[in-house]
Design a protein around this motif. Structure first.
Motif, short mmCIF file in Angstrom:
data_model
loop_
_atom_site.label_atom_id
_atom_site.label_comp_id
_atom_site.label_asym_id
_atom_site.label_seq_id
_atom_site.Cartn_x
_atom_site.Cartn_y
_atom_site.Cartn_z
N PHE A 1 2.39 -40.00 -0.87
CA PHE A 1 3.55 -40.18 -1.75
C PHE A 1 3.61 -41.63 -2.18
O PHE A 1 4.27 -42.44 -1.54
CB PHE A 1 4.85 -39.77 -1.04
CG PHE A 1 4.87 -38.33 -0.66
CD1 PHE A 1 5.13 -37.35 -1.61
CD2 PHE A 1 4.62 -37.94 0.63
CE1 PHE A 1 5.14 -36.01 -1.26
CE2 PHE A 1 4.64 -36.60 1.00
CZ PHE A 1 4.89 -35.64 0.06
N LEU A 2 2.92 -41.95 -3.26
CA LEU A 2 2.87 -43.33 -3.73
C LEU A 2 4.23 -43.75 -4.26
O LEU A 2 4.85 -43.03 -5.05
CB LEU A 2 1.81 -43.47 -4.83
CG LEU A 2 0.38 -43.16 -4.41
CD1 LEU A 2 -0.53 -43.19 -5.62
CD2 LEU A 2 -0.09 -44.14 -3.37
N PRO A 3 4.72 -44.90 -3.83
CA PRO A 3 6.03 -45.36 -4.30
C PRO A 3 5.97 -45.88 -5.73
O PRO A 3 4.92 -46.29 -6.22
CB PRO A 3 6.37 -46.49 -3.32
CG PRO A 3 5.05 -47.00 -2.87
CD PRO A 3 4.13 -45.82 -2.87
N GLY A 4 7.10 -45.86 -6.40
CA GLY A 4 7.20 -46.42 -7.74
C GLY A 4 6.64 -45.55 -8.85
O GLY A 4 6.58 -45.97 -10.00
N ILE A 5 6.22 -44.34 -8.56
CA ILE A 5 5.68 -43.43 -9.57
C ILE A 5 6.84 -42.62 -10.14
O ILE A 5 7.52 -41.92 -9.39
CB ILE A 5 4.62 -42.48 -8.97
CG1 ILE A 5 3.50 -43.26 -8.29
CG2 ILE A 5 4.09 -41.53 -10.01
CD1 ILE A 5 2.67 -44.11 -9.21
N THR A 6 7.06 -42.74 -11.43
CA THR A 6 8.17 -41.99 -12.05
C THR A 6 7.68 -40.81 -12.87
O THR A 6 8.45 -39.90 -13.15
CB THR A 6 9.01 -42.92 -12.95
OG1 THR A 6 8.15 -43.52 -13.92
CG2 THR A 6 9.69 -44.00 -12.12
N GLU A 7 6.41 -40.82 -13.27
CA GLU A 7 5.85 -39.71 -14.04
C GLU A 7 4.54 -39.26 -13.42
O GLU A 7 3.77 -40.07 -12.93
CB GLU A 7 5.60 -40.14 -15.49
CG GLU A 7 6.87 -40.43 -16.25
CD GLU A 7 6.57 -40.78 -17.70
OE1 GLU A 7 5.49 -40.40 -18.20
OE2 GLU A 7 7.41 -41.43 -18.31
N GLY A 8 4.31 -37.97 -13.44
CA GLY A 8 3.08 -37.42 -12.90
C GLY A 8 3.14 -37.31 -11.39
O GLY A 8 4.13 -37.66 -10.76
N PRO A 9 2.06 -36.82 -10.80
CA PRO A 9 2.05 -36.61 -9.35
C PRO A 9 2.07 -37.94 -8.58
O PRO A 9 1.51 -38.93 -9.02
CB PRO A 9 0.74 -35.87 -9.11
CG PRO A 9 -0.09 -36.09 -10.30
CD PRO A 9 0.82 -36.41 -11.44
N ARG A 10 2.72 -37.92 -7.43
CA ARG A 10 2.78 -39.10 -6.56
C ARG A 10 1.68 -39.08 -5.51
O ARG A 10 1.49 -40.05 -4.80
CB ARG A 10 4.14 -39.17 -5.87
CG ARG A 10 5.27 -39.45 -6.84
CD ARG A 10 6.60 -39.51 -6.14
NE ARG A 10 6.61 -40.58 -5.16
CZ ARG A 10 7.48 -40.64 -4.16
NH1 ARG A 10 8.39 -39.71 -4.02
NH2 ARG A 10 7.43 -41.63 -3.30
N PHE A 11 0.95 -37.98 -5.39
CA PHE A 11 -0.11 -37.83 -4.41
C PHE A 11 -1.38 -38.43 -5.00
O PHE A 11 -1.82 -38.04 -6.09
CB PHE A 11 -0.27 -36.33 -4.12
CG PHE A 11 -1.25 -36.01 -3.02
CD1 PHE A 11 -1.27 -36.72 -1.84
CD2 PHE A 11 -2.12 -34.95 -3.17
CE1 PHE A 11 -2.15 -36.39 -0.83
CE2 PHE A 11 -3.01 -34.63 -2.16
CZ PHE A 11 -3.03 -35.35 -0.99
N LEU A 12 -1.98 -39.40 -4.33
CA LEU A 12 -3.12 -40.14 -4.87
C LEU A 12 -4.25 -39.23 -5.32
O LEU A 12 -4.82 -39.41 -6.39
CB LEU A 12 -3.64 -41.14 -3.84
CG LEU A 12 -4.86 -41.95 -4.28
CD1 LEU A 12 -4.52 -42.84 -5.45
CD2 LEU A 12 -5.40 -42.74 -3.12
N ALA A 13 -4.58 -38.21 -4.53
CA ALA A 13 -5.69 -37.31 -4.90
C ALA A 13 -5.41 -36.60 -6.21
O ALA A 13 -6.30 -36.46 -7.06
CB ALA A 13 -5.95 -36.31 -3.78
#
Length: 135
Positions: A119-131
């Motif tokens: 769960f990458l922080p600061g992501i407002t659009e799209g998936p938060r999962f790096l993969a």
């Protein structure tokens, strides 16, 4: 009997012209590296004594948990200076045993990413999962 001619790899890759890395290899290298990232790290002997595990990211960074993670976008405290011996074997010959530091091991290679990369922080659009973001 096959009439196909054996092709040497040097007929396709000419580093003196336009060197490149195939996208498939690049993506595989990222996957390999990301799978070895730990959930948390020790940064130096002082922090290892008081707060040994600094997470790479927390799901919801706040002012209250700012000393719990390595997320960017802010100035890090001065006492978080990296002691590179915690990351690479750099004990000079003759270092006394009580001052030797063993580098932190990476995670074992497996199919799961560390908790901090899910769960990458600061992501407002799209998936938060790096993969998923990489795909």
């Amino acid at each position: 009997m096959s009439t196909r001619r054996r092709v040497r790899s040097s007929e396709f890759y000419r580093p003196d012209e336009a060197p490149f890395i195939p996208i498939e290899w690049s993506a595989a290298a990222y996957r390999y590296g990301h799978s070895q990232i730990r959930d948390s790290y020790n940064l130096n002997p002082f922090l290892a004594a008081v707060n040994p595990d600094i997470e790479i990211f927390v799901e919801t960074p706040t002012e209250e948990n700012r000393l719990r993670h390595l997320g960017g976008g802010r100035q890090l405290p001065a006492f978080w200076t990296l002691d590179w011996r915690f990351f690479f074997s750099q004990n000079p010959p003759g270092t006394p045993d009580d001052q030797r530091v063993t580098p932190q091991a990476t995670r074992l290679l497996d199919v799961r990413l560390s908790r901090g990369l899910r769960f990458l922080p600061g992501i407002t659009e799209g998936p938060r999962f790096l993969a998923k973001r990489n795909l």
